[in-house]
Design an enzyme around this catalytic site. Structure first.
Site, PDB file in Angstrom:
ATOM      1  N   ASP A 105       1.133  -0.667  -0.085  1.00 22.51           N
ATOM      2  CA  ASP A 105       0.360  -0.001  -0.256  1.00 22.51           C
ATOM      3  C   ASP A 105       0.890   1.277  -0.384  1.00 22.51           C
ATOM      4  OD1 ASP A 105      -2.875   0.847   0.677  1.00 22.51           O
ATOM      5  OD2 ASP A 105      -1.763   1.895   1.914  1.00 22.51           O
ATOM      6  N   HIS A 302      -7.294  -6.804  -0.785  1.00 17.98           N
ATOM      7  CA  HIS A 302      -6.132  -5.783  -0.683  1.00 17.98           C
ATOM      8  C   HIS A 302      -5.024  -6.000   0.735  1.00 17.98           C
ATOM      9  CE1 HIS A 302      -3.890  -1.272  -0.796  1.00 17.98           C
ATOM     10  NE2 HIS A 302      -4.696  -1.197   0.379  1.00 17.98           N
TER      11      HIS A 302
END
Length: 325
Positions: A105, A302
């Site tokens: 991320d 994610h």
């Protein structure tokens, strides 16, 4: 029982930085694991255990603004120069010449930039979900606003009054109930329907309106693991990490002169079902990263290193041994 090494502290680049370290001190180059938002060094708990047991030295910091690490007041103190200099300071504290930097991320953006700004300190780079891309021709916030509208969370985060921060700060557990879930199984029809496939990225409003009784997604975290995040963010709030986003325009403005070519062995781990950073975001990376290997984690959203910890750890171990001995 959650296993983490003892918490340690380093003076780095003018801040006190908390970090965890495991594995043999003699192992080189070590792996430095860089988390994203809203996360912590704790996000790497599975990898810290697996890699250190495989004989690999690992270091995982709470980065600037997160967890036990300092949270300076000025927004500009969270630009990419500070974030990468913090990691150099951590290496200096540990007397490490070079490391392999692994980032997920926001941490992924930091580790690619680390190589560009401090090439002599980087032996290799692993991006998890976050690709290395060319510098956009215009301010990235303008691109996001045009593509997703004013409600997109990164666009909302540009509000320096802290309104989005307050929504998360007042609903800490709810925030992690919204975020830390496996994605819904994909419907083939959604792929054909552009609107159905378009993700809702108005995260502050999603958190504010969240109804747990209607959420059928599977949690990624055990109650004990979730409590670690809730306790940390109840203490710190979310502003430190959100300030990283508030520097995206500044980072773009100050990167015009950088050579974007990555000249070290690199691995790109992609997650099949990540709505924010899909595998397609890594298309064409080879132009900027000549020594690149790509690996796709299937049926994963994610939070890759927490959703598929064994697979991610195994790939990191295999790649590290093959490329660095």
């Amino acid at each position: 029982m959650i296993e983490m090494p003892p918490l340690q502290f380093a003076s780095s680049n003018g801040i006190r930085m908390g970090y965890y370290e495991a594995g043999p001190a003699s192992d080189a180059p070590p792996l430095v694991l860089c988390h994203g938002w809203p996360e912590l060094a704790f996000s790497w708990r599975h990898q810290i255990k697996a890699l250190s047991e495989a004989g690999i030295r690992v270091i995982a910091p709470d980065q600037r603004g997160f967890g036990v690490t300092d949270r300076p007041e000025p927004i500009e103190a969270y630009d990419i120069e500070h974030l990468t200099d913090d990691l150099v300071g951590l290496l200096d504290h540990l007397k490490i010449d070079k490391a392999i930097f692994v980032g997920h991320d926001w941490g992924g953006f930091v580790v690619w930039q680390m190589l560009l700004r401090h090439p002599t300190r980087v032996a290799g780079v692993v991006g998890i979900n976050t690709p290395h891309t060319a510098r956009p021709p215009v301010d990235p916030i303008a691109i996001l606003r045009k593509r997703f509208g004013d409600s997109m969370y990164i666009v909302q985060f540009q509000d320096r009054t802290g309104e989005p921060d307050k929504i998360f700060d007042s609903r800490v557990e709810q925030t992690f109930d919204v975020f830390m879930k496996r994605p819904q199984p994909r419907k083939d029809s959604a792929a054909a329907d552009g609107d159905a496939a378009k993700p809702n990225l108005a995260f502050p409003q999603m958190v504010a309106a969240y109804d747990a009784s209607r959420d059928t997604r599977e949690p990624i975290l055990s109650p004990e693991e979730k409590q670690v995040f809730v306790d940390a963010y109840s203490t710190t709030g979310f502003t430190g990490g959100i300030n990283w986003y508030r520097n995206m325009t500044r980072n773009w403005q100050r990167s015009a002169e950088l050579d974007l070519t990555v000249r070290v062995p690199s691995l790109m781990i992609m997650a099949e079902d990540d709505a924010v950073l899909p595998p397609s975001a890594a298309d064409g990376m080879e132009k900027l990263v000549p020594d690149l290997e790509k690996y796709l984690v299937r049926d994963c959203g994610h939070w890759t290193q927490q959703e598929k910890p064994d697979e991610v750890s195994a790939k990191l171990i295999e790649w590290r041994r093959r490329r660095f001995g």
